[in-house]
Design an enzyme around this catalytic site. Sequence first.
Site, short mmCIF file in Angstrom:
data_model
loop_
_atom_site.label_atom_id
_atom_site.label_comp_id
_atom_site.label_asym_id
_atom_site.label_seq_id
_atom_site.Cartn_x
_atom_site.Cartn_y
_atom_site.Cartn_z
N GLY A 7 0.86 -1.18 0.00
CA GLY A 7 0.00 0.00 0.00
C GLY A 7 0.89 1.22 0.00
O GLY A 7 1.75 1.37 0.88
N ALA A 10 -0.90 7.81 1.16
CA ALA A 10 -0.27 8.79 2.06
C ALA A 10 0.48 8.10 3.21
O ALA A 10 1.60 8.47 3.55
CB ALA A 10 -1.32 9.74 2.63
N VAL A 11 -0.14 7.06 3.80
CA VAL A 11 0.48 6.41 4.97
C VAL A 11 1.63 5.51 4.55
O VAL A 11 2.75 5.61 5.08
CB VAL A 11 -0.57 5.62 5.77
N THR A 77 -2.94 -0.79 2.70
CA THR A 77 -3.86 -0.66 1.56
C THR A 77 -5.17 -0.06 2.06
O THR A 77 -5.41 0.00 3.27
CB THR A 77 -4.12 -2.04 0.89
N LYS A 106 -7.86 -0.38 8.48
CA LYS A 106 -8.84 -0.71 9.53
C LYS A 106 -9.64 -1.98 9.23
O LYS A 106 -10.14 -2.63 10.14
CB LYS A 106 -9.84 0.45 9.68
N GLY A 135 -5.01 7.85 14.24
CA GLY A 135 -3.76 8.31 13.64
C GLY A 135 -2.59 8.30 14.60
O GLY A 135 -2.21 7.25 15.12
N GLU A 190 -12.91 13.96 0.80
CA GLU A 190 -12.69 13.31 -0.49
C GLU A 190 -13.84 13.63 -1.45
O GLU A 190 -14.91 14.09 -1.03
CB GLU A 190 -12.59 11.81 -0.28
N ASP A 201 -16.36 5.61 8.95
CA ASP A 201 -14.96 5.58 9.36
C ASP A 201 -14.83 5.62 10.89
O ASP A 201 -14.09 4.83 11.48
CB ASP A 201 -14.23 6.78 8.73
N LYS A 205 -13.41 2.55 13.62
CA LYS A 205 -12.44 2.74 14.70
C LYS A 205 -13.02 2.29 16.04
O LYS A 205 -12.34 1.66 16.85
CB LYS A 205 -12.00 4.20 14.74
#
Lengths: 317, 317
Positions: A7, A10-11, A77, A106, A135, A190, A201, A205
């Site tokens: 993946g 960004a991360v 990913t 996640k 994060g 987005e 989302d 979490k």
Amino acid sequence: MKLAIVGCGAVGSAVAELAGEYGHRVTALADSTSATVDPDGIDVGTALDRKAEGRGVGTDGIDRALDAEYDALVEATPTTLGDAKPGFAHVRHALDRDAHAVLANKGPVAERYADLRAAERESEGEVLFEAAVGGAIPVLSTIADLGPTNVTAVRGVLNGTANFILSRMSAEGLDYGHVLAEAQDLGVAEADPTFDVEGTDAALKCVILANVLGDGETTLADANVTGITDLTPSALDLATDDGRTVRLVGEVVDGDGAPEVRVGPRLVPENGTLAVTGTQNIVQLETRHAGQLNLSGRGAGGRATATAVLGDVGRLP
Amino acid sequence: MKLAIVGCGAVGSAVAELAGEYGHRVTALADSTSATVDPDGIDVGTALDRKAEGRGVGTDGIDRALDAEYDALVEATPTTLGDAKPGFAHVRHALDRDAHAVLANKGPVAERYADLRAAERESEGEVLFEAAVGGAIPVLSTIADLGPTNVTAVRGVLNGTANFILSRMSAEGLDYGHVLAEAQDLGVAEADPTFDVEGTDAALKCVILANVLGDGETTLADANVTGITDLTPSALDLATDDGRTVRLVGEVVDGDGAPEVRVGPRLVPENGTLAVTGTQNIVQLETRHAGQLNLSGRGAGGRATATAVLGDVGRLP
């Protein structure tokens, strides 16, 4: 440690960039179309330059990354629901090889937690996933140190996009559609914001937290979720007149033995701890022996989230 | 793990009480006059009952506790300045035996950090001291996960007694002497409050942070410290008129290569993150890759601080 990173959003790319600084070597990096592999350490700069030019990170197939030499696989990913493909398969592949797995994704932790722990039990490798919740905020490591049974409830603002929209609506008296468009212009939301504004989302979490605190059988289907799309400026004005404001709050509470997950807009004191602004996240832990702990910071962003991944890597045996 | 606990005040006795719940066994417990030792696990209730009756915890001498069978020694005697006696000697004794040492006592970590690390290098044992900074708040574990070189500054409200006094002075317009007497009645301030109100306690915590972040050579003598005893209600009123309030803020910043420690009353936004109320503590970490992290909660109290000690014990190899 030798890291394979699967993946490269960004991360994943931030983990690749920072790994050297943390004393690790990236032996494989894969994006959605290609991979680059080198047991002596790939050239991260070249791989990311290729990606920036719209080519794949390398010329190898993704399977080569999964089969490369590594101590820990970093799964970064995109989150998918239901069977959490392909993230879950990547993690299981690493565990089958007795390597560790560190997830920013996640999906496998929220949707297939019991399978994940079963695969971990069969392996010499360990599974960690601090980056999947809040994060950069040290939520799961704090719960691990306290002992999950000593945490009686978790409450938090866990989605920066929804929080940015609510903060702006409240501060400026603007309507949802207007602020959403602004957030999209700024790159905070987005093009398809559904996942964030419908509460999915934040709910994922919370489901992860419920799995850590409870019996590990919670999935998104068990969560009671309401988003922020129906909130009006007048509702926010009413809250303000009362010294309060609205935040999208996720909660994990003890529901008759098993943890119960609820996500929805809640009235909170205007200057209270939960009323974080902008894209900030906050998590409150209610503990049995240590009162309430409040942890806040950047809940998203490549480099911030990458520090959580690399913190996990540092904690591996 | 087998634990020897030296020091039986609020923290030491809470560690003894909670150890079993965390899966550990207390093989020795010492107060300032006596000890009780049993390799199979002492009877904590009986020992604490004896202490409550004004007798020592047991009938053995303190040295018996130091020489008992244990994997980790918990050092919870009162903080002393300068050569940090007798805490430092207790810790070195454990390390000389290749046992671990977990400190709630700030003295050895603030005043003899280099000696502490030197003793640790010669030992199979490790030294941890989360409880020495910010009670239950996971400050040092978060810095360890981030990597000390990735933390560029620390700022915080680290003394609950001083914060209680400032919160009350500001909210009620009362003078320092009046609020101090009230705090002493409530048990929030000690009969001799010097350590708290002169800023020494907050400074010791900042010195520990400076040692963790820097070269380990900082002591209290290097800190620039001002207390809260000279603050007047009128100064607090002036702050309030400006939307601000006063807090005793400790800071560790980069001072020309080596960390610099400053503690003193500072103006902070009235509803801002640093304006915690009552006996709450807060720590802000400025990081290189993850922005600002805010961690708040109970900075003192026996059980809260004991969770930090037991979190450290859980992290030992």
